[in-house]
Design an enzyme around this catalytic site. Structure first.
Site, PDB file in Angstrom:
ATOM      1  CD  GLU A 108     -58.409  29.572 -32.120  1.00  0.00           C
ATOM      2  OE1 GLU A 108     -59.224  28.747 -31.125  1.00  0.00           O
ATOM      3  OE2 GLU A 108     -57.453  30.019 -31.692  1.00  0.00           O
ATOM      4  CE1 TYR A 120     -57.793  34.459 -42.762  1.00  0.00           C
ATOM      5  CE2 TYR A 120     -57.346  34.958 -40.416  1.00  0.00           C
ATOM      6  CZ  TYR A 120     -57.295  34.235 -41.420  1.00  0.00           C
ATOM      7  OH  TYR A 120     -56.380  32.525 -41.263  1.00  0.00           O
TER       8      TYR A 120
HETATM    9  C1  LIG Z   1     -50.941  35.467 -42.769  1.00  0.00           C
HETATM   10  C2  LIG Z   1     -50.529  34.990 -44.544  1.00  0.00           C
HETATM   11  C3  LIG Z   1     -50.722  34.153 -44.418  1.00  0.00           C
HETATM   12  C4  LIG Z   1     -50.894  36.569 -45.474  1.00  0.00           C
HETATM   13  O1  LIG Z   1     -49.825  36.324 -46.307  1.00  0.00           O
HETATM   14  P1  LIG Z   1     -49.180  36.885 -47.523  1.00  0.00           P
HETATM   15  O2  LIG Z   1     -48.997  36.587 -48.541  1.00  0.00           O
HETATM   16  O3  LIG Z   1     -47.905  37.808 -46.492  1.00  0.00           O
HETATM   17  O4  LIG Z   1     -50.544  38.372 -47.545  1.00  0.00           O
HETATM   18  P2  LIG Z   1     -50.666  38.716 -48.918  1.00  0.00           P
HETATM   19  O5  LIG Z   1     -49.819  39.417 -49.418  1.00  0.00           O
HETATM   20  O6  LIG Z   1     -51.751  38.429 -49.738  1.00  0.00           O
HETATM   21  O7  LIG Z   1     -51.716  40.176 -48.290  1.00  0.00           O
HETATM   22  C5  LIG Z   1     -52.817  40.311 -47.940  1.00  0.00           C
HETATM   23  C6  LIG Z   1     -53.936  41.357 -47.338  1.00  0.00           C
HETATM   24  O8  LIG Z   1     -53.063  41.054 -46.066  1.00  0.00           O
HETATM   25  C7  LIG Z   1     -53.010  41.917 -45.266  1.00  0.00           C
HETATM   26  N1  LIG Z   1     -50.897  41.937 -45.368  1.00  0.00           N
HETATM   27  C8  LIG Z   1     -50.557  41.122 -45.195  1.00  0.00           C
HETATM   28  N2  LIG Z   1     -49.060  41.677 -45.781  1.00  0.00           N
HETATM   29  C9  LIG Z   1     -49.608  42.766 -44.002  1.00  0.00           C
HETATM   30  C10 LIG Z   1     -48.102  43.728 -43.957  1.00  0.00           C
HETATM   31  N3  LIG Z   1     -47.085  43.453 -43.805  1.00  0.00           N
HETATM   32  N4  LIG Z   1     -49.069  44.122 -42.796  1.00  0.00           N
HETATM   33  C11 LIG Z   1     -50.391  44.537 -42.585  1.00  0.00           C
HETATM   34  N5  LIG Z   1     -51.309  43.748 -43.337  1.00  0.00           N
HETATM   35  C12 LIG Z   1     -50.603  42.707 -44.346  1.00  0.00           C
HETATM   36  C13 LIG Z   1     -53.144  42.961 -45.825  1.00  0.00           C
HETATM   37  O9  LIG Z   1     -54.491  42.670 -45.548  1.00  0.00           O
HETATM   38  C14 LIG Z   1     -53.470  42.478 -47.228  1.00  0.00           C
HETATM   39  O10 LIG Z   1     -53.975  43.186 -48.423  1.00  0.00           O
HETATM   40  P3  LIG Z   1     -53.664  45.120 -48.983  1.00  0.00           P
HETATM   41  O11 LIG Z   1     -52.355  44.154 -49.335  1.00  0.00           O
HETATM   42  O12 LIG Z   1     -54.191  44.236 -50.220  1.00  0.00           O
HETATM   43  O13 LIG Z   1     -53.343  45.221 -48.127  1.00  0.00           O
HETATM   44  C15 LIG Z   1     -48.559  35.485 -44.049  1.00  0.00           C
HETATM   45  O14 LIG Z   1     -48.533  36.696 -43.269  1.00  0.00           O
HETATM   46  C16 LIG Z   1     -48.423  34.171 -43.316  1.00  0.00           C
HETATM   47  O15 LIG Z   1     -47.873  33.086 -43.753  1.00  0.00           O
HETATM   48  N6  LIG Z   1     -48.200  34.324 -41.737  1.00  0.00           N
HETATM   49  C17 LIG Z   1     -48.225  33.217 -40.859  1.00  0.00           C
HETATM   50  C18 LIG Z   1     -48.742  32.119 -40.480  1.00  0.00           C
HETATM   51  C19 LIG Z   1     -49.929  32.899 -40.213  1.00  0.00           C
HETATM   52  O16 LIG Z   1     -49.937  33.429 -39.204  1.00  0.00           O
HETATM   53  N7  LIG Z   1     -51.214  32.795 -40.630  1.00  0.00           N
HETATM   54  C20 LIG Z   1     -52.841  32.974 -40.561  1.00  0.00           C
HETATM   55  C21 LIG Z   1     -53.453  32.221 -39.737  1.00  0.00           C
HETATM   56  S1  LIG Z   1     -54.809  32.166 -38.183  1.00  0.00           S
END
Ligand SMILES: CC(C)(COP(=O)(O)OP(=O)(O)OC[C@H]1O[C@@H](n2cnc3c(N)ncnc32)[C@H](O)[C@@H]1OP(=O)(O)O)[C@@H](O)C(=O)NCCC(=O)NCCS
Length: 147
Positions: A108, A120
């Protein structure tokens, strides 16, 4: 799992102790230590940490019931976001679920968390529900992936 200098392994209590002082500051508004500790000790849950040069840069967890896993969290350390670590963690969770012969992964996510929703969708999760106003200012979107 190792990829470049990233490694992902089962989260131990020692790992939680290492990050607990700064959980909120470095990762996000998050579960408190005791909730987290009981999750790590819960036999139906599995938590993983991602380390870069021995520094914890992210963690993720699932809770397993029968053939279904629920992603309970996936969080990357603030200064390390947008570098592929979320990708690596989610990929690891999915491969772990496959190795356990699970058939489905549910999660979720808040409707205003575009970054997580993108992540996701990229891994083939499909939206199957919407809990209206589940959060204070947003809906809770339910996603699932068949594996
Ligand atoms: C969500 C989260 C885990 C993503 O981790 P991350 O290491 O920054 O992500 P990645 O660099 O591996 O990117 C993976 C994908 O996420 C998306 N993404 C990452 N950063 C993004 C940005 N600034 N804007 C849009 N999409 C983004 C893209 O789909 C990306 O794939 P791509 O690079 O091929 O376009 C991180 O932002 C986070 O910790 N957020 C706070 C906690 C949270 O909200 N967790 C989810 C709870 S349900």
């Amino acid at each position: 799992m190792e990829q470049n200098d990233l490694s992902i392994s089962i989260m131990e209590l020692e790992d939680l102790n290492q990050i607990s002082d700064n959980l909120e500051k470095n990762f996000d508004d998050f579960w408190n230590y005791n909730v987290f500790k009981s999750e790590i000790e819960n036999p139906n849950s599995k938590y993983f940490v991602c380390k870069q040069n021995n520094e914890i840069v992210g963690f993720a967890g699932i809770s397993i019931i029968l053939d279904t896993a629920d992603i309970t969290n996936i969080v990357v350390k603030k200064d390390f976001r947008n570098k592929g670590i979320g990708n690596a963690l989610l990929n690891y969770l999915i491969e772990f679920c496959k190795s356990k012969n699970l058939s489905k992964i549910n999660l979720e996510v808040s409707s205003n968390n575009d970054i997580a929703i993108n992540l996701y969708k990229k891994f083939g999760f499909k939206q199957v529900g919407n809990r209206k106003n589940y959060y204070q200012n947003s809906d809770g979107l339910l996603f699932t992936k068949t594996i």
